[in-house]
Write an enzyme that holds these catalytic residues in place. Structure first.
Site, PDB file in Angstrom:
ATOM      1  N   THR A 398      41.481  36.408  43.479  1.00 11.20           N
ATOM      2  CA  THR A 398      40.886  37.694  43.892  1.00 11.20           C
ATOM      3  C   THR A 398      41.370  38.058  45.300  1.00 11.20           C
ATOM      4  O   THR A 398      41.902  37.230  46.023  1.00 11.20           O
ATOM      5  CB  THR A 398      39.339  37.642  43.811  1.00 11.20           C
ATOM      6  OG1 THR A 398      38.957  37.233  42.511  1.00 11.20           O
ATOM      7  CG2 THR A 398      38.671  38.950  44.141  1.00 11.20           C
ATOM      8  N   THR A 416      40.762  42.067  41.371  1.00  8.18           N
ATOM      9  CA  THR A 416      41.152  40.733  40.924  1.00  8.18           C
ATOM     10  C   THR A 416      41.875  40.734  39.587  1.00  8.18           C
ATOM     11  O   THR A 416      41.742  41.675  38.791  1.00  8.18           O
ATOM     12  CB  THR A 416      39.871  39.854  40.808  1.00  8.18           C
ATOM     13  OG1 THR A 416      40.218  38.501  40.543  1.00  8.18           O
ATOM     14  CG2 THR A 416      38.950  40.341  39.694  1.00  8.18           C
ATOM     15  N   ASN A 418      41.221  37.804  38.158  1.00 11.28           N
ATOM     16  CA  ASN A 418      40.339  36.654  37.941  1.00 11.28           C
ATOM     17  C   ASN A 418      41.017  35.405  38.490  1.00 11.28           C
ATOM     18  O   ASN A 418      40.999  35.190  39.688  1.00 11.28           O
ATOM     19  CB  ASN A 418      39.917  36.491  36.489  1.00 11.28           C
ATOM     20  CG  ASN A 418      38.727  35.522  36.384  1.00 11.28           C
ATOM     21  OD1 ASN A 418      38.003  35.361  37.363  1.00 11.28           O
ATOM     22  ND2 ASN A 418      38.534  34.894  35.251  1.00 11.28           N
TER      23      ASN A 418
HETATM   24  N1  GLY Z   1      36.678  37.219  38.668  1.00 12.10           N
HETATM   25  C1  GLY Z   1      35.779  36.718  39.625  1.00 12.10           C
HETATM   26  C2  GLY Z   1      34.591  37.566  39.789  1.00 12.10           C
HETATM   27  O1  GLY Z   1      34.646  38.744  39.474  1.00 12.10           O
HETATM   28  O2  GLY Z   1      33.576  37.080  40.207  1.00 12.10           O
END
Ligand code: GLY
Length: 591
Positions: A398, A416, A418
């Site tokens: 992120t 992000t 992820n």
């Molecule tokens: N992909 C990490 C979050 O959104 O928390």
């Protein structure tokens, strides 16, 4: 009365800690100061892209789009076109806005899609939520940027203008930094995806620091989006390339999925902490609710008096995090799909109740928390047992950036793929790396996700649903005026990092750079572990905490984060940019 007793017990523990523990010391560096505008991001070239747009007459939102698009080129680790995120906007006229451009689950998605015939969650690889073609949600970044700019941009620069720095960086190339070269070389994700290997591993020869890196496919994609507008990504040639590749490789995203994707505007959450207003991201982020709950739980205590780095403060903060993360797992999901009891969770009486069994001398084991029952909660009949054990996963995926313009508009944006480099899949011919955001859903109740997070049925997979996120882009206001814009990457540790940065400034009076540079720590309820950076805690403090029943885990990158922060000096109005030392290419650029 009760709270006075607790305060004095904590103060007692604090004075013990002050005797035993040395002051935590860290280097002092100056912030980047600027009179007009400031962009703080993980990559100098992306910060410069934002400043270029500010200097052209764009506002913070225009610059936020340019910076986000540029990061998709220079920071493929997390910058993206193929992912999603949240943009908080503070307007100089006092309005605050939250743009939700989180990915959504494809139409064919279903609750147990990542559970194999043996009843277990499918391991990284074909059919999994973490690696490969089936791991992606429908990307939201382009739609989110477009919505933000159309509604809140200055109107003085066009969509084509804000796309231009990114297009140029992709077409003309940029110099690969040592950090980027090392990170790309070290990722194992690309080996099984030929298009990713071709682009990001230079066909196996790897990119070298100092090399000029051109990305012609990504430049062509950016040119299409620049010329035909943002819907091109969802309905044009780019959409067709994504859908065709998905169909060929067992992925789930179709042309109809892409066409149906919409970014949405949500009402930010507001709370207060010691006279400052906190404006933050609502669900489907869990971050805002958890942040406001934590500040609510901290409010009765004199954190400054406990002392920075004292065992008493670690203890209090750990107990506060533990409780907020329990509620995260239990109650939160996409508010368009499940009843999220936001008002109940933020009710001051409910927050006080969360700390009822707080013992100032002893850790509360995570499986002994009093059950939460916020007003408005309609139970989903599936329990979170058995409780997950094991480690908090190391992750610094992120990316976050903060922007303030000359007029006082601001952006706090976290977005992000992820995991680092997302699913590892690049859509052939587009240069677009895809997300593995489907892993942020509950693949199976009671089984940890890649962040070691235990997730509940409220976050179960359903078509069109957004997975619960920890991203916490946040503003702090004082007397209605913007004081701080902050946020961080780091999966669940995002929430702890943002809370600690804000507390460092408000409770301890730190400068923006001191607050960002300070060591970080994290507890997420399950697993029951207080994780902290190596070298950040004295052995004396660790011994006190262990004797109180805390399970300490130290690691180099456990809670790295990247708190790209901007503070506005209330007296001089100078913008103080505090980029994070933990990221080698991060830079605050002001003018
Ligand atoms: N992909 C990490 C979050 O959104 O928390």
């Amino acid at each position: 009365m009760i709270s006075r007793r607790i305060s004095s017990a904590l103060a007692g523990a604090a004075s013990l800690a002050l005797v035993l523990a040395p002051m935590t010391a860290f280097a002092q560096r100056a912030p980047v100061e600027a009179e007009h505008g400031m962009v703080s991001s993980v990559h100098a070239l992306a910060s410069e892209a934002g400043v270029e747009i500010l200097k052209k007459g764009g506002n913070a939102v225009d610059a936020g789009v340019a910076t986000g698009l540029a990061l998709a080129v220079v920071f493929p680790y997390a910058g993206n076109l193929g992912g999603g995120g949240f943009m908080m906007i503070h307007l100089a006229d006092g309005r605050n806005v939250a743009i939700d451009y989180r990915e959504t689950a494809p139409a064919t998605a279903s609750r147990d899609m990542y559970v194999g015939p043996d009843g277990n969650v499918i391991k990284p690889g074909p059919g999994s939520s973490t690696l490969g073609w089936s791991a992606s949600g429908i990307p939201g970044s382009v739609a989110g940027f477009a919505l933000a700019q159309q509604k809140y941009g200055s109107g003085k620069v066009t969509w084509a203008d804000v796309c231009e720095p990114a297009r140029r960086l992709a077409a003309e190339g940029h110099i690969v930094t040592p950090g980027t070269a090392k990170s790309l070389r070290e990722t194992k994700k690309f080996s099984q995806f030929p298009e990713s290997k071709r682009i990001f591993h230079a066909g196996g020869t790897f990119l070298s620091p100092g090399e000029l890196w051109r990305q012609p496919d990504l430049a062509a994609t950016l040119t299409r989006i620049q010329k035909s507008g943002p819907r091109e990504f969802y309905e044009g040639e780019t959409a067709r390339l994504i859908a065709d590749a998905m169909a060929k490789n067992g992925g789930n995203i179709t042309l109809a999925d892409l066409k149906g994707y919409q970014a949405v505007e949500r009402t930010p959450l507001r709370g207060s902490y010691r006279g400052y207003e906190i404006v933050t991201m609502p669900p489907p982020s869990s971050g805002g609710i958890a942040l406001l709950q934590m500040f609510g739980m901290l409010s009765p205590y004199d954190v400054a008096k406990l002392g920075y780095g004292s065992a008493a403060k670690y203890h209090l903060f750990t107990e506060v995090m533990r409780r907020a993360f329990r509620d995260r797992a239990e109650f939160l999901g996409d508010p368009d799909f499940v009843n999220v009891p936001t008002a109940g969770l933020l009710d001051p009486a409910y927050i006080t109740g969360l700390m009822k069994n707080f013992d100032p001398k002893k850790a509360t084991p995570s499986d002994r928390l009093a059950p939460g029952n916020p007003a408005g909660w309609k139970p989903i009949t599936q329990n979170l047992s058995p409780l997950a054990r094991g480690n908090v996963a190391e992750s610094t995926e992120t990316t976050h950036y903060s922007i303030v313009d000359a007029a006082g508009n601001a952006v706090s944006n976290t977005y992000t793929l992820n995991g680092a480099y997302g699913s590892g899949v690049t859509i052939p011919g587009t240069g677009i790396l895809m997300n593995n955001e489907m892993d942020d859903f509950t693949s199976k109740v009671g089984v940890k996700n890649m962040f070691g997070l235990l997730q509940g049925p409220a976050n179960a997979i359903a078509p069109g649903k957004r997975p619960l996120s920890s991203m916490t882009p946040t503003f702090v206001l004082k007397d209605g005026a913007l004081f701080l814009a902050t946020g961080s990457p780091g999966g669940p540790t995002i929430i702890s990092t943002v809370m600690e940065i804000i507390s460092n400034v408000i409770d301890h009076g730190m400068t923006a750079v001191q607050a960002v540079d300070a060591p970080r720590y994290h507890h997420q309820w399950q697993p029951d572990a207080l994780v902290h950076n190596r070298f950040s805690m004295s052995p004396d403090t660790a011994a006190i905490l262990t004797s109180m029943g805390h399970n300490l885990k130290e690691g180099e990158n456990l809670i790295a984060g990247d708190g790209e922060t901007i503070l506005i000096d209330p007296k001089t109005k100078l913008r103080h940019g505090a980029s994070d030392l933990r990221k080698p290419d991060a830079k605050s650029v002001g003018y």
